[in-house]
Motif scaffolding. Sequence first.
Motif, short mmCIF file in Angstrom:
data_model
loop_
_atom_site.label_atom_id
_atom_site.label_comp_id
_atom_site.label_asym_id
_atom_site.label_seq_id
_atom_site.Cartn_x
_atom_site.Cartn_y
_atom_site.Cartn_z
N GLN A 198 -47.29 -21.27 10.30
CA GLN A 198 -46.72 -20.67 9.10
C GLN A 198 -47.67 -20.81 7.92
N ALA A 199 -48.34 -21.94 7.81
CA ALA A 199 -49.31 -22.14 6.73
C ALA A 199 -50.47 -21.17 6.87
N LEU A 200 -50.90 -20.94 8.09
CA LEU A 200 -51.99 -19.99 8.34
C LEU A 200 -51.55 -18.57 7.99
N ILE A 201 -50.34 -18.21 8.36
CA ILE A 201 -49.81 -16.88 8.00
C ILE A 201 -49.74 -16.74 6.48
N ASN A 202 -49.27 -17.77 5.80
CA ASN A 202 -49.20 -17.72 4.34
C ASN A 202 -50.59 -17.56 3.73
N SER A 203 -51.58 -18.25 4.28
CA SER A 203 -52.95 -18.12 3.80
C SER A 203 -53.47 -16.70 4.03
N LEU A 204 -53.14 -16.12 5.17
CA LEU A 204 -53.55 -14.74 5.45
C LEU A 204 -52.90 -13.75 4.48
N ARG A 205 -51.62 -13.97 4.19
CA ARG A 205 -50.93 -13.11 3.22
C ARG A 205 -51.66 -13.15 1.88
N GLU A 206 -51.97 -14.35 1.43
CA GLU A 206 -52.64 -14.51 0.14
C GLU A 206 -54.03 -13.89 0.17
N PHE A 207 -54.78 -14.15 1.22
CA PHE A 207 -56.12 -13.59 1.39
C PHE A 207 -56.09 -12.06 1.30
N SER A 208 -55.15 -11.48 2.03
CA SER A 208 -55.02 -10.02 2.05
C SER A 208 -54.57 -9.48 0.69
N SER A 209 -53.60 -10.14 0.10
CA SER A 209 -53.08 -9.70 -1.19
C SER A 209 -54.14 -9.75 -2.28
N GLN A 210 -54.93 -10.81 -2.30
CA GLN A 210 -55.98 -10.95 -3.32
C GLN A 210 -57.00 -9.82 -3.23
N ARG A 211 -57.18 -9.27 -2.05
CA ARG A 211 -58.18 -8.22 -1.85
C ARG A 211 -57.56 -6.82 -1.82
N ASP A 212 -56.25 -6.75 -2.03
CA ASP A 212 -55.51 -5.48 -1.98
C ASP A 212 -55.70 -4.79 -0.63
N TRP A 213 -55.62 -5.58 0.44
CA TRP A 213 -55.80 -5.04 1.79
C TRP A 213 -54.49 -4.72 2.49
N ASP A 214 -53.37 -5.07 1.89
CA ASP A 214 -52.09 -4.78 2.55
C ASP A 214 -51.96 -3.29 2.86
N GLN A 215 -52.53 -2.46 2.02
CA GLN A 215 -52.47 -1.02 2.25
C GLN A 215 -53.13 -0.61 3.56
N PHE A 216 -54.05 -1.41 4.06
CA PHE A 216 -54.77 -1.10 5.29
C PHE A 216 -54.17 -1.80 6.51
N HIS A 217 -53.32 -2.78 6.27
CA HIS A 217 -52.82 -3.62 7.35
C HIS A 217 -51.52 -3.12 7.94
N SER A 218 -51.53 -1.88 8.37
CA SER A 218 -50.39 -1.35 9.11
C SER A 218 -50.41 -1.96 10.51
N PRO A 219 -49.28 -2.01 11.19
CA PRO A 219 -49.29 -2.53 12.56
C PRO A 219 -50.30 -1.80 13.45
N LYS A 220 -50.41 -0.50 13.31
CA LYS A 220 -51.36 0.26 14.12
C LYS A 220 -52.79 -0.19 13.85
N ASN A 221 -53.16 -0.31 12.59
CA ASN A 221 -54.52 -0.72 12.25
C ASN A 221 -54.81 -2.16 12.69
N LEU A 222 -53.83 -3.03 12.54
CA LEU A 222 -54.02 -4.42 12.94
C LEU A 222 -54.15 -4.53 14.46
N ALA A 223 -53.36 -3.76 15.20
CA ALA A 223 -53.47 -3.77 16.66
C ALA A 223 -54.84 -3.24 17.09
N SER A 224 -55.32 -2.22 16.41
CA SER A 224 -56.65 -1.69 16.72
C SER A 224 -57.73 -2.73 16.44
#
Length: 116
Positions: A6-32
């Motif tokens: 859970q701590a690792l997931i929270n760190s990933l959320r923050e990492f992605s949010s800080q870089r505005d990458w959530d827009q790219f992290h659709s399930p399809k893109n993440l699976a690819s």
Amino acid sequence: MSKDLQALINSLREFSSQRDWDQFHSPKNLASALTVEAAELLEHFQWLTEAQSRDLPADKRVAVGEEMADVLLYLLRLSDQLNIDLVEAARRKLTLNAAKYPVDRSRGTSKKYTEL
């Protein structure tokens, strides 16, 4: 889910949010991306014998560890996006696999459960 995951997931959320990458992290893109990273992991073992694959030199072990980490991070990010508890999913899958591969029929064989 374990506190470490859970701590690792929270760190990933923050990492992605800080870089505005959530827009790219659709399930399809993440699976690819996960598939690409798994292929990069496999590349380290291409052409090795079974024995060589079990006895990697130190520098290769570091590189393999980095690829494994990439696979884990993408898998955790995907599970977060889909709200899937990976630990619980893995436990359920292990139970299903135990039923598919009973010890008395699967011990010592690599046959698929449909062939047992």
